[in-house]
Design an enzyme around this catalytic site. Structure first.
Site, short mmCIF file in Angstrom:
data_model
loop_
_atom_site.label_atom_id
_atom_site.label_comp_id
_atom_site.label_asym_id
_atom_site.label_seq_id
_atom_site.Cartn_x
_atom_site.Cartn_y
_atom_site.Cartn_z
N HIS A 121 0.72 -1.06 0.05
CA HIS A 121 0.03 0.05 -0.07
C HIS A 121 0.81 1.16 -0.06
O HIS A 121 0.52 2.27 0.50
CB HIS A 121 -0.93 -0.02 1.28
CG HIS A 121 -1.58 -1.40 1.37
ND1 HIS A 121 -2.98 -1.51 0.94
CD2 HIS A 121 -1.53 -2.23 2.05
CE1 HIS A 121 -3.67 -2.68 1.26
NE2 HIS A 121 -2.52 -3.28 1.98
N SER A 154 15.42 21.70 -14.70
CA SER A 154 14.33 22.30 -14.81
C SER A 154 14.86 23.65 -15.36
O SER A 154 15.72 24.19 -14.94
CB SER A 154 13.51 22.32 -13.51
OG SER A 154 12.61 23.60 -13.38
N LYS A 160 16.05 21.02 -9.16
CA LYS A 160 15.64 19.79 -9.86
C LYS A 160 16.37 18.85 -10.56
O LYS A 160 17.31 19.39 -11.61
CB LYS A 160 14.36 20.30 -10.67
CG LYS A 160 13.33 20.95 -9.88
CD LYS A 160 11.99 20.22 -9.38
CE LYS A 160 11.18 19.76 -10.57
NZ LYS A 160 10.02 19.71 -10.26
N GLU A 174 10.00 8.39 -16.19
CA GLU A 174 8.69 8.80 -16.65
C GLU A 174 8.19 8.34 -18.00
O GLU A 174 7.19 7.78 -18.04
CB GLU A 174 8.46 10.22 -16.36
CG GLU A 174 8.65 10.60 -15.16
CD GLU A 174 8.77 12.30 -15.04
OE1 GLU A 174 7.75 12.97 -15.11
OE2 GLU A 174 10.17 12.71 -14.92
#
Ligand code: ARG
Length: 472
Positions: free
Chosen positions: A170, A291, A297, A304
């Site tokens: 979970h 970024s 970042k 992704e």
């Protein structure tokens, strides 16, 4: 609403700019665009030519085509292959597909003898053969790529056989595990993916050639000969089925979709693990981007995209499943729509596997951060309960209740289970002693799970050995 689509105002030419160009095109042009497959099926050229050569040799051997014509055809086909490979071949949409492009060029090169090649053959058995041959080679490449990823994962698992991390259910801390154990889970998934590809390959390896359009042919052909020449196990048994079957593409796409979903799950874990909140891994510069606005970042773009590309591959499976559903026997032009989804899925899967292999090879795991996270979240609570069962002969359910009460104490005190003083433990369960602190230790907890397939470092090393034997 009285302004329906059919009454919508159009541009000055009487049709909207979006549609006008297409409506005003010549019917011939529209037909060519919807009908021609050469823009994508040219990818089959080598297999198309190889299958034609095998067919031609069989026609000569069976006395259906004369030796001289057969030789002219074979050398013409070789020349066409060279032209395509050197980029001098002029592909033409008017000639519709790869089969007719090759045949038309053959006619230009050798004259009317070219027309003998299509004896006892149809484009229906031809395309079914080409695609099987192409997919067979592709499956071998996909298998090698997945094997390469397994090899990297196995090496990293060996390196991290004893690196503790929180195992989650979970998405919540469950029990401590080792990173090696986690990585080996993916090695198993990829092993099943390779098994599915091998199954698909085994079943696809029957030769449609000689089925002709759908009914077979009156010529005295030798189907065993062409099947053997092309490395097929046998001729496809039923001509009608041979030309209308695309199960082999569906099976590949199903296997590819499952493999892609495995890569996507690993991609998702990398995305989580390299977030500041987890901080378990730093991906290599080659697979991250900065970024343009936030200097801190390091975005896991490749992970992704691996996650996202699964959509295209599952989409390809869905596309072809819908195309095939409800097609009457035998061939319908619908089946030409098998190729673009297949090619796209193959390319996408190949790219995703390469990216994942590179990411996993370069990933720098932060074993300190993983251990720290493993020490939080009461992940050794089960070990405490097991200790009560083992050492105090307590029924597991009761041990579970006692441990829950101890977790509550620790939560209230704002500390881990191992930080609770013995008096606090005893106030909940008098049977607890100093020894219980041993099982609250992460490394001991991990080492204790040494059942076969378990997370203990020694079992991970067994797993590494076994994976090398079975897969590499
Ligand atoms: N380009 C076609 C395809 O990919 C080849 C088979 C054409 N057969 C036919 N009967 N029109 O499916």
């Amino acid at each position: 609403m009285n302004d329906t689509g059919s009454h919508r105002k159009t541009g000055p030419g009487g049709s909207s700019a979006l549609w006008g160009g297409r409506f005003s095109a010549e019917p011939g042009e529209v037909m060519e665009r919807i009908n021609a497959s050469i823009d994508f099926d040219r990818r089959l050229y080598a297999h198309d030519i190889g299958a034609s050569k095998a067919h031609c040799e069989m026609l000569v051997a069976c006395g259906i085509v004369g030796e001289a014509d057969g030789e002219a055809i074979l050398s013409g086909l070789d020349r066409i292959l060279a032209e395509i490979e050197s980029g001098t071949f002029a592909f033409s949409r008017r000639r519709e597909d790869i089969h007719m492009n090759v045949e038309a060029r053959l006619t230009e090169l050798i004259g009317p003898a070219a027309g003998r090649l299509h004896t006892a053959r149809s484009r229906n058995d031809q395309v079914a053969t080409d695609l099987r041959l192409w997919l067979r080679d592709t499956i071998d490449e996909a298998d090698a790529a997945l094997r390469g990823l397994q090899a990297v994962l196995v090496d990293r698992a060996e390196e991290h056989a004893a690196s503790a991390m929180p195992g989650l259910t979970h998405l919540q801390a469950a029990q401590p595990i080792t990173l090696g154990h986690h990585l080996l889970a993916y090695v198993e998934m990829l092993g099943r993916d390779r098994g599915r590809l091998a199954d698909a390959r085994r079943r696809l390896n029957e030769c449609p050639l000689g089925a002709a359009a759908l009914a077979g042919t009156p010529y005295p052909i030798d189907r065993d000969r062409t099947a053997a020449a092309l490395g097929f196990d046998r001729p496809a048994a039923n001509a009608l089925d041979a030309v209308s079957d695309r199960d082999f593409v569906l099976e590949f796409l199903a296997a590819a979709a499952i493999a892609a979903s495995h890569l996507s799950r690993l991609g998702e874990e990398l995305v989580l693990w390299c977030s500041a909140q987890f901080g378990f891994v730093r991906l290599g510069d080659a697979f991250t981007t900065g970024s343009s606005i936030m200097p801190q970042k390091r975005n896991p773009d490749a992970a992704e995209l691996v996650r996202a590309k699964t959509g295209r591959i599952v989409g390809a499976l869905t596309t072809l499943a819908i195309v095939m559903k409800g097609l009457p026997l035998a061939y319908s032009k619908d089946m030409q729509e098998d190729k673009e989804p297949l090619f796209d899925a193959v390319d996408t899967l190949g790219l995703a596997v390469s990216a994942m292999t590179g990411m996993m090879r370069d990933a720098a795991f932060d074993t300190g951060a993983m251990r720290e996270a493993a020490e939080k979240g009461f992940v050794t609570a089960t070990d405490l309960a097991d200790w009560l069962v083992r050492e105090r002969d307590m029924p597991f359910r009761e041990a579970h209740r006692v441990t829950g009460a101890l977790v509550k104490c620790a939560e209230e005190a704002g500390c881990d289970l191992a930080d609770l003083p013995l008096e606090a433990l005893k106030s909940v369960e008098p049977g607890l002693t100093e020894e219980v602190y041993d099982v609250l230790d992460i490394d001991r907890a991990v080492a204790a799970r040494n059942s076969p397939g378990g997370t203990a470092p020694e079992r991970v090393l067994d797993g590494v050995r076994s994976a090398r034997e079975r897969f590499l």
